[in-house]
Design an enzyme around this catalytic site. Sequence first.
Site, PDB file in Angstrom:
ATOM      1  N   CYS A   2       0.850  -1.179   0.000  1.00  0.00           N
ATOM      2  CA  CYS A   2       0.000   0.000   0.000  1.00  0.00           C
ATOM      3  C   CYS A   2       0.892   1.238   0.000  1.00  0.00           C
ATOM      4  O   CYS A   2       1.970   1.230   0.589  1.00  0.00           O
ATOM      5  CB  CYS A   2      -0.945   0.115   1.187  1.00  0.00           C
ATOM      6  SG  CYS A   2      -2.058  -1.282   1.362  1.00  0.00           S
ATOM      7  N   ARG A  27       3.539  -0.078  -5.037  1.00  0.00           N
ATOM      8  CA  ARG A  27       3.323  -0.690  -3.723  1.00  0.00           C
ATOM      9  C   ARG A  27       1.981  -1.429  -3.630  1.00  0.00           C
ATOM     10  O   ARG A  27       1.667  -2.026  -2.612  1.00  0.00           O
ATOM     11  CB  ARG A  27       3.374   0.386  -2.631  1.00  0.00           C
ATOM     12  CG  ARG A  27       4.658   1.167  -2.624  1.00  0.00           C
ATOM     13  CD  ARG A  27       4.651   2.208  -1.529  1.00  0.00           C
ATOM     14  NE  ARG A  27       4.536   1.593  -0.226  1.00  0.00           N
ATOM     15  CZ  ARG A  27       5.553   1.111   0.461  1.00  0.00           C
ATOM     16  NH1 ARG A  27       6.765   1.184  -0.021  1.00  0.00           N
ATOM     17  NH2 ARG A  27       5.371   0.560   1.642  1.00  0.00           N
ATOM     18  N   TRP A  75      -2.912  -2.540  -1.641  1.00  0.00           N
ATOM     19  CA  TRP A  75      -2.674  -3.956  -1.937  1.00  0.00           C
ATOM     20  C   TRP A  75      -3.455  -4.689  -0.872  1.00  0.00           C
ATOM     21  O   TRP A  75      -3.142  -4.609   0.319  1.00  0.00           O
ATOM     22  CB  TRP A  75      -1.181  -4.268  -1.846  1.00  0.00           C
ATOM     23  CG  TRP A  75      -0.845  -5.638  -2.315  1.00  0.00           C
ATOM     24  CD1 TRP A  75      -0.626  -6.032  -3.611  1.00  0.00           C
ATOM     25  CD2 TRP A  75      -0.665  -6.813  -1.505  1.00  0.00           C
ATOM     26  NE1 TRP A  75      -0.334  -7.376  -3.649  1.00  0.00           N
ATOM     27  CE2 TRP A  75      -0.342  -7.884  -2.379  1.00  0.00           C
ATOM     28  CE3 TRP A  75      -0.737  -7.079  -0.150  1.00  0.00           C
ATOM     29  CZ2 TRP A  75      -0.100  -9.183  -1.933  1.00  0.00           C
ATOM     30  CZ3 TRP A  75      -0.501  -8.379   0.299  1.00  0.00           C
ATOM     31  CH2 TRP A  75      -0.186  -9.408  -0.585  1.00  0.00           C
ATOM     32  N   LYS A 492      10.831 -14.398 -13.428  1.00  0.00           N
ATOM     33  CA  LYS A 492      10.491 -13.210 -14.225  1.00  0.00           C
ATOM     34  C   LYS A 492       9.329 -13.519 -15.164  1.00  0.00           C
ATOM     35  O   LYS A 492       8.404 -12.736 -15.296  1.00  0.00           O
ATOM     36  CB  LYS A 492      11.680 -12.715 -15.074  1.00  0.00           C
ATOM     37  CG  LYS A 492      12.800 -12.001 -14.365  1.00  0.00           C
ATOM     38  CD  LYS A 492      12.481 -10.612 -13.882  1.00  0.00           C
ATOM     39  CE  LYS A 492      11.879 -10.568 -12.534  1.00  0.00           C
ATOM     40  NZ  LYS A 492      12.646 -10.756 -11.361  1.00  0.00           N
ATOM     41  N   GLU A 495       6.044 -13.941 -13.230  1.00  0.00           N
ATOM     42  CA  GLU A 495       5.564 -12.692 -12.634  1.00  0.00           C
ATOM     43  C   GLU A 495       4.826 -11.808 -13.633  1.00  0.00           C
ATOM     44  O   GLU A 495       3.791 -11.242 -13.313  1.00  0.00           O
ATOM     45  CB  GLU A 495       6.748 -11.870 -12.101  1.00  0.00           C
ATOM     46  CG  GLU A 495       7.274 -12.314 -10.771  1.00  0.00           C
ATOM     47  CD  GLU A 495       8.444 -11.456 -10.321  1.00  0.00           C
ATOM     48  OE1 GLU A 495       8.409 -10.967  -9.193  1.00  0.00           O
ATOM     49  OE2 GLU A 495       9.411 -11.273 -11.095  1.00  0.00           O
ATOM     50  N   HIS A 511      15.642 -36.225 -13.028  1.00  0.00           N
ATOM     51  CA  HIS A 511      14.932 -36.766 -11.869  1.00  0.00           C
ATOM     52  C   HIS A 511      13.482 -36.274 -11.822  1.00  0.00           C
ATOM     53  O   HIS A 511      12.874 -36.259 -10.753  1.00  0.00           O
ATOM     54  CB  HIS A 511      15.667 -36.384 -10.578  1.00  0.00           C
ATOM     55  CG  HIS A 511      17.064 -36.917 -10.533  1.00  0.00           C
ATOM     56  ND1 HIS A 511      17.339 -38.255 -10.417  1.00  0.00           N
ATOM     57  CD2 HIS A 511      18.257 -36.299 -10.631  1.00  0.00           C
ATOM     58  CE1 HIS A 511      18.647 -38.443 -10.433  1.00  0.00           C
ATOM     59  NE2 HIS A 511      19.230 -37.264 -10.562  1.00  0.00           N
TER      60      HIS A 511
HETATM   61  C1  G6P Z   1       8.317  -8.683  -3.959  1.00  0.00           C
HETATM   62  C2  G6P Z   1       8.751  -8.133  -5.295  1.00  0.00           C
HETATM   63  C3  G6P Z   1       9.973  -8.898  -5.792  1.00  0.00           C
HETATM   64  C4  G6P Z   1      11.082  -8.840  -4.743  1.00  0.00           C
HETATM   65  C5  G6P Z   1      10.615  -9.350  -3.395  1.00  0.00           C
HETATM   66  C6  G6P Z   1      11.631  -9.075  -2.306  1.00  0.00           C
HETATM   67  O1  G6P Z   1       7.816  -9.967  -4.111  1.00  0.00           O
HETATM   68  O2  G6P Z   1       7.692  -8.222  -6.224  1.00  0.00           O
HETATM   69  O3  G6P Z   1      10.419  -8.321  -6.997  1.00  0.00           O
HETATM   70  O4  G6P Z   1      12.162  -9.605  -5.186  1.00  0.00           O
HETATM   71  O5  G6P Z   1       9.407  -8.681  -3.021  1.00  0.00           O
HETATM   72  O6  G6P Z   1      11.736  -7.683  -2.158  1.00  0.00           O
HETATM   73  P1  G6P Z   1      12.985  -6.915  -1.562  1.00  0.00           P
HETATM   74  O7  G6P Z   1      12.595  -5.473  -1.644  1.00  0.00           O
HETATM   75  O8  G6P Z   1      13.147  -7.395  -0.155  1.00  0.00           O
HETATM   76  O9  G6P Z   1      14.155  -7.244  -2.394  1.00  0.00           O
END
Ligand code: G6P
Length: 615
Positions: A2, A27, A75, A492, A495, A511
């Site tokens: 958020c 966010r 969010w 990636k 996502e 495996h």
């Molecule tokens: C979220 C984002 C990712 C990121 C992860 C960890 O899931 O979408 O892109 O890798 O958080 O975030 P940080 O800010 O701790 O690297």
Amino acid sequence: MCGIVGYIGHREAYPIILNGLKRLEYRGYDSAGIALFDGEDIKLSKTKGKVNDLETKIESEISTNGTLGIGHTRWATHGIPNDVNSHPHYSNSGNLVIIHNGIIENYESLKKELIKRGYSFTSDTDTEILINLIEDVKLKENVKLGKAVQIALNQVVGAYAVAVFDKDKPNEIVVAKLGSPLAIGIGDNEFFIASDATPFLEYTKNAIYLEDEEMAIIRRHKDVEIRKIKDDSLVNPYVQELQMNLEQIEKGGYDHFMLKEIFEQPSAIKDTYRGRLLSKEAIIKMAGVEDNMKRFLNAERIIFVACGTSWHAGLVAEYIFEDLVRIPVEVEYASEFRYRNPVIKENDVVIAISQSGETADTLAAIKLAKSKGAFVFGVCNVVGSSIARESDAGAYTHAGPEIGVASTKAFTTQITLLTLIALRLARAKGTISSSNYRLHLLELEMIPEKVKAALKSDNLIKKIADIYKDVPNFLYLGRGYNFPVALEGALKLKEISYIHAEGYPAAEMKHGPIALIDENMPIVVIATKKGHYDKIVSNIQEIKSRKGRIIAIVTEGDTTVKELADHVIEVPETLELLTPLLTTIPLQLLSYHIAVMLEKNVDQPRNLAKSVTVE
Ligand code: G6P
């Protein structure tokens, strides 16, 4: 997650808040809302959807005049994303209004109490409970808003960054923070509040970052009074000068932030080692490491804690540290580590990796490690973030703001920084010869140019993306240093294109995943010359004989894999240890182009958020 924004001063608040919300949409973007004070009353408009949807709706719904206001982009945690659950939320009397980033964990017991006292609720959110708790305290104790917020927050278990105002006292906003970030911009006779400084960058470079368990009463044309929530003691505000500029947070001619950030990697990597890697003198200088060299050298073990892409950077670092520094390494998902009673010893070094520096699980993991006496070193991108402040020492990646939700330059700069640390420690420990050390420094310095060369495959990758964009599954394989890159490539794609993808160590294919291979399955294989090249060539042959379609990432000039693969994408040659910095690039571009072709929202993929401040 958020994003929250607020303004109090002499300008129209609406455009500042609206643009601020657009900058904070990374966010969360399930819903958005704004509350303004127009001189007489609170005007509030909110909607499910993005800030653009709010913009379309708001002007037909309310007058957007007023020099005080707050806004929110959500969010969803408590309650599905719909209009009613969107922020801001009113108190029952309609006098108070709140925005909140975080989670109130004891909301059920608070709600029961409030219902007994005659309060009712229209939404499913924990936030509506909080604003009514504040109202209840205010009326019951006959105190001002600031005091009511303080008393209420002392009853709350959870995390929050909140902003509240009262229509009967329209000359102040009360804000408070625990666990979620909150910055206050100090302008000329005006104040801004936001989850990060980007919403007010064009107005002021002076900001106060509230610490956990602090609140502030922001008074129009006057001052900011900061107090500790627990004991009401006054805190001396520490005003920082922001180093960011507007250009860094705009798309700069690219279609998406993600693409801009992919192409920024040559300069971002350079910024990470600038002033730290002095190749002529053959030294690496990093204050956070130098000042704590004893702790590092006495460490019996290094534990990396992180989430998401940062966790993948930790996996690459595991290979690098074990190889160079000859020290046992563990890589932990912060969310698992914090809840499984891990064995942490006083001479363990915990390295927390986080782009945002706000990820709730990573933050909790380092608090746990600190409580057991371990030394915590933070590797963050966002300056002044919670993890950076909570760590005993640390170093910033200096990648510049990363706005695309799918992390790109954060990953390669984290690996760059961790490589520098490993090299410095290896030198101090004597686990690397001086000639090999020099070679690594020289090669690392050449990486930005080599990333530029790797980016030149963009058009080729676009063509490959077009061929495979409609398949339902992808497999990514890599070995050694490039196994974590395979995981990152698959992440990636998942996502941003919503195509199922799995990353695997290439040798593990036989495996299980090999059963999935047929003529419809594209398999991305990282097959650079160094390392386990022959082994990976055998893996490619195994795929080929099952008719899998091979997209291979190879070293420039490779001929063997070229004969076997359906497509090859070349990257320049470098030391094996540094290959992840190059092999990652085509995988980022592949996922980007597939997502664009599938018309997905690349910068704001569904259900995700950039900064995960809930556990
Ligand atoms: C979220 C984002 C990712 C990121 C992860 C960890 O899931 O979408 O892109 O890798 O958080 O975030 P940080 O800010 O701790 O690297």
